[in-house]
Motif scaffolding. Structure first.
Motif, PDB file in Angstrom:
ATOM      1  N   SER A 204       0.754  -1.090  -0.012  1.00  0.00           N
ATOM      2  CA  SER A 204      -0.147  -0.027  -0.076  1.00  0.00           C
ATOM      3  C   SER A 204       1.007   1.345  -0.062  1.00  0.00           C
ATOM      4  CB  SER A 204      -0.887   0.021   1.197  1.00  0.00           C
ATOM      5  OG  SER A 204      -0.088   0.019   2.427  1.00  0.00           O
ATOM      6  N   ASN A 205       0.335   2.515   0.031  1.00  0.00           N
ATOM      7  CA  ASN A 205       1.058   3.565   0.235  1.00  0.00           C
ATOM      8  C   ASN A 205       1.998   3.593   1.280  1.00  0.00           C
ATOM      9  OD1 ASN A 205      -0.522   4.468  -1.852  1.00  0.00           O
ATOM     10  ND2 ASN A 205      -1.743   5.694  -0.689  1.00  0.00           N
ATOM     11  N   PRO A 234      -2.167  -2.214  -4.224  1.00  0.00           N
ATOM     12  CA  PRO A 234      -3.372  -1.212  -3.887  1.00  0.00           C
ATOM     13  C   PRO A 234      -2.656   0.158  -3.547  1.00  0.00           C
ATOM     14  CG  PRO A 234      -2.946  -2.633  -1.896  1.00  0.00           C
ATOM     15  CD  PRO A 234      -2.223  -3.060  -3.149  1.00  0.00           C
ATOM     16  N   LEU A 235      -2.070   0.812  -4.678  1.00  0.00           N
ATOM     17  CA  LEU A 235      -1.393   2.120  -4.508  1.00  0.00           C
ATOM     18  C   LEU A 235      -2.298   3.151  -5.164  1.00  0.00           C
ATOM     19  CD1 LEU A 235       2.208   1.088  -5.920  1.00  0.00           C
ATOM     20  CD2 LEU A 235       1.434   1.247  -3.309  1.00  0.00           C
ATOM     21  N   THR A 236      -2.119   4.340  -4.426  1.00  0.00           N
ATOM     22  CA  THR A 236      -2.810   5.401  -5.185  1.00  0.00           C
ATOM     23  C   THR A 236      -1.720   6.483  -5.668  1.00  0.00           C
ATOM     24  OG1 THR A 236      -3.129   6.466  -2.787  1.00  0.00           O
ATOM     25  CG2 THR A 236      -4.773   5.043  -3.539  1.00  0.00           C
ATOM     26  N   GLU A 237      -2.495   7.614  -6.092  1.00  0.00           N
ATOM     27  CA  GLU A 237      -1.341   8.741  -6.500  1.00  0.00           C
ATOM     28  C   GLU A 237      -0.550   9.090  -5.392  1.00  0.00           C
ATOM     29  OE1 GLU A 237      -4.412   8.436  -7.121  1.00  0.00           O
ATOM     30  OE2 GLU A 237      -4.761   8.532  -9.441  1.00  0.00           O
ATOM     31  N   LYS A 238      -1.084   9.234  -4.238  1.00  0.00           N
ATOM     32  CA  LYS A 238      -0.152   9.512  -3.025  1.00  0.00           C
ATOM     33  C   LYS A 238       0.933   8.737  -2.746  1.00  0.00           C
ATOM     34  CE  LYS A 238      -0.229  10.374   1.837  1.00  0.00           C
ATOM     35  NZ  LYS A 238      -1.104  10.244   3.280  1.00  0.00           N
ATOM     36  N   THR A 257      -3.049  -0.957 -10.415  1.00  0.00           N
ATOM     37  CA  THR A 257      -2.951  -0.155  -9.194  1.00  0.00           C
ATOM     38  C   THR A 257      -4.306   0.658  -9.019  1.00  0.00           C
ATOM     39  OG1 THR A 257      -1.583   1.592 -10.012  1.00  0.00           O
ATOM     40  CG2 THR A 257      -0.428  -0.307  -8.992  1.00  0.00           C
ATOM     41  N   ASN A 258      -4.557   1.396  -7.993  1.00  0.00           N
ATOM     42  CA  ASN A 258      -5.769   2.380  -7.999  1.00  0.00           C
ATOM     43  C   ASN A 258      -5.550   3.700  -8.527  1.00  0.00           C
ATOM     44  OD1 ASN A 258      -7.073   0.124  -6.831  1.00  0.00           O
ATOM     45  ND2 ASN A 258      -6.379   0.781  -4.723  1.00  0.00           N
ATOM     46  N   VAL A 259      -4.550   3.866  -9.259  1.00  0.00           N
ATOM     47  CA  VAL A 259      -4.174   5.276  -9.838  1.00  0.00           C
ATOM     48  C   VAL A 259      -5.010   5.430 -11.206  1.00  0.00           C
ATOM     49  CG1 VAL A 259      -1.844   4.993  -8.832  1.00  0.00           C
ATOM     50  CG2 VAL A 259      -2.357   4.438 -11.258  1.00  0.00           C
ATOM     51  N   LYS A 260      -5.303   6.454 -11.430  1.00  0.00           N
ATOM     52  CA  LYS A 260      -6.274   6.708 -12.480  1.00  0.00           C
ATOM     53  C   LYS A 260      -5.373   7.481 -13.605  1.00  0.00           C
ATOM     54  CE  LYS A 260     -10.609   7.383  -9.964  1.00  0.00           C
ATOM     55  NZ  LYS A 260     -11.740   8.232  -9.585  1.00  0.00           N
TER      56      LYS A 260
END
Length: 417
Positions: A204-205, A234-238, A257-260
């Protein structure tokens, strides 16, 4: 008529009979010159030939062959080979191999490998440390542990002894954010790491933050990293913001991942990391070139074979049942996870970024020399630049964030290293 002998009896014939005339002299002479016994009369000698037990017989010092007649014959091994075998038997007690010739060290490594010194938990870590400190990348240059998370956990102490690794593939090991191995990756032993594959590891982040904390704050750790795979996490932009510390990063995979994928994401990579999105999958992330290379290649295979063996039967039936069904459940889960992963890969959208070299005339990785492809790439770059200008005009200068700031969480993480 008489006959006399100086060293024997003297006889005289008288009336047809022989008579000894010096009996007393002969007896006295025998008593004087009687030889002394070395042993007593009761002493006896017994020839005893007892062979050593089979377990104590040393047959590794000989080479057994058959001659043309079919008879077994043997020759003694050279003294150098016998010495190497002796050192291999006690390799965990050797202080250092620095300065030892590489050719001899390789022979010693093979001899220790045959003696199972690298699979025995009592000597494996020390033996690998001994060779790694002296020969570095010759022992192991590239390590592929793809989809072998159980092996990573069982052999964590031994894997930590490998120094100067250039490539490490941990794809599909599902280690999670708090695994102890990530602390070792950020140590000084992995400063030469160039390629790191951490896809499908439940990162994760927070896990990326821990991974990058040493280099962001202390400028130590994965400072030479050039290829990084963070797909299927499960990564995001953060979480991607922490990657700006990798100044030498050239290829990045954040697929699954969860990035758009939007103009904001492309602008972030272009402005902060000097990278653009690839229109085609990059070859480096296909894992076709990932393999284990070095002297310890067979050692990794030995670990895997030993880990795959079923435990021995125990007289307790309940314990046997639990062990059997536990192993069966583990195998079944691995099969299902692999099938699910293949299905996810088929549906996954590829998100690969690479760093462009303005001074190079060669094509970027993953692109062909087709003019239509180049025109499309130029069109995408124009659209990216337009998006960049629009976003710059829309955001006030006062609201623009600095390049990176350290948080209290980063400082707390440093205390764990």
């Amino acid at each position: 008529m008489g006959m006399y002998c100086e060293y024997g009896k003297a006889f005289v014939r008288e009336q047809g009979e022989l008579h000894c005339v010096n009996v007393d002299a002969v007896q006295n002479s025998y008593k004087i010159n009687k030889p002394h016994r070395l042993f007593q009369k009761e002493f006896s000698v017994k020839l005893c030939i007892e062979s050593l037990p089979i377990s104590r017989q040393r047959s590794d010092h000989f080479i057994f062959t058959y001659n043309s007649e079919g008879s077994l014959c043997y020759t003694v091994k050279p003294l150098l080979d016998i010495s190497l075998l002796f050192i291999a038997d006690h390799v965990e007690h050797v202080d250092s191999l620095r300065g030892f010739p590489e050719q001899m060290a390789h022979k010693l490594f093979v001899a220790a490998e045959e003696k199972q010194k690298f699979t025995d938990t009592s000597s494996s870590a020390r033996a690998l440390q001994l060779f790694s400190e002296a020969y570095g990348e010759l022992v192991l240059k590239s390590l592929c542990l793809r989809d072998r998370g159980l092996l990573v956990s069982e052999r964590l102490e031994e894997i930590q002894m490998f120094q100067q690794l250039e490539s490490l593939d941990l794809f599909g090991c599902r280690l999670g954010d708090g695994h102890d191995f990530f602390r070792h990756i950020t140590s000084a032993a992995f400063t030469s790491l160039v390629r790191l594959f951490l896809g499908d590891n439940l990162l994760s982040n927070e896990g990326v933050q821990r991974l990058t904390a040493p280099i962001r704050v202390m400028r130590k750790g994965l400072e030479n990293l050039q290829q990084l795979d963070l797909s299927s996490n499960p990564l995001t932009e953060k979480g991607l913001e922490y990657l700006t510390c990798f100044k030498k990063l050239r290829e990045l995979d954040v697929s699954g991942t969860n990035v758009k994928v939007d103009a904001s994401l492309k602008s972030f990579f272009r402005m902060k990391m000097g990278m653009v999105m690839s229109g085609e999958p990059l070859k480096i992330f296909s894992h076709c070139e990932c393999r284990t290379e070095g002297w310890a290649e067979e050692v990794i295979n030995q670990w895997e074979r030993k880990a795959s063996k079923l435990p021995k039967k125990d007289p307790k039936p309940r314990t046997n049942a639990l062990q059997f069904y536990g192993r069966e459940k583990f195998v079944r889960e691995n099969i299902h996870s692999n099938l699910n992963h293949q299905k996810m890969e088929e549906k996954m959208i590829t998100i690969h970024f690479f760093k462009t070299d303005p001074h190079s005339t060669s094509q970027p990785p993953g692109h062909s020399g087709d003019p239509s492809t180049l025109s499309k790439a130029r069109g995408r770059k124009r659209r990216m630049s337009d998006d960049k200008e629009e976003k710059t005009e829309a955001e006030p200068a006062a609201k623009r964030q600095p390049e990176f700031t350290f948080t209290s969480e980063d400082l707390e993480l440093l205390s764990t290293y």
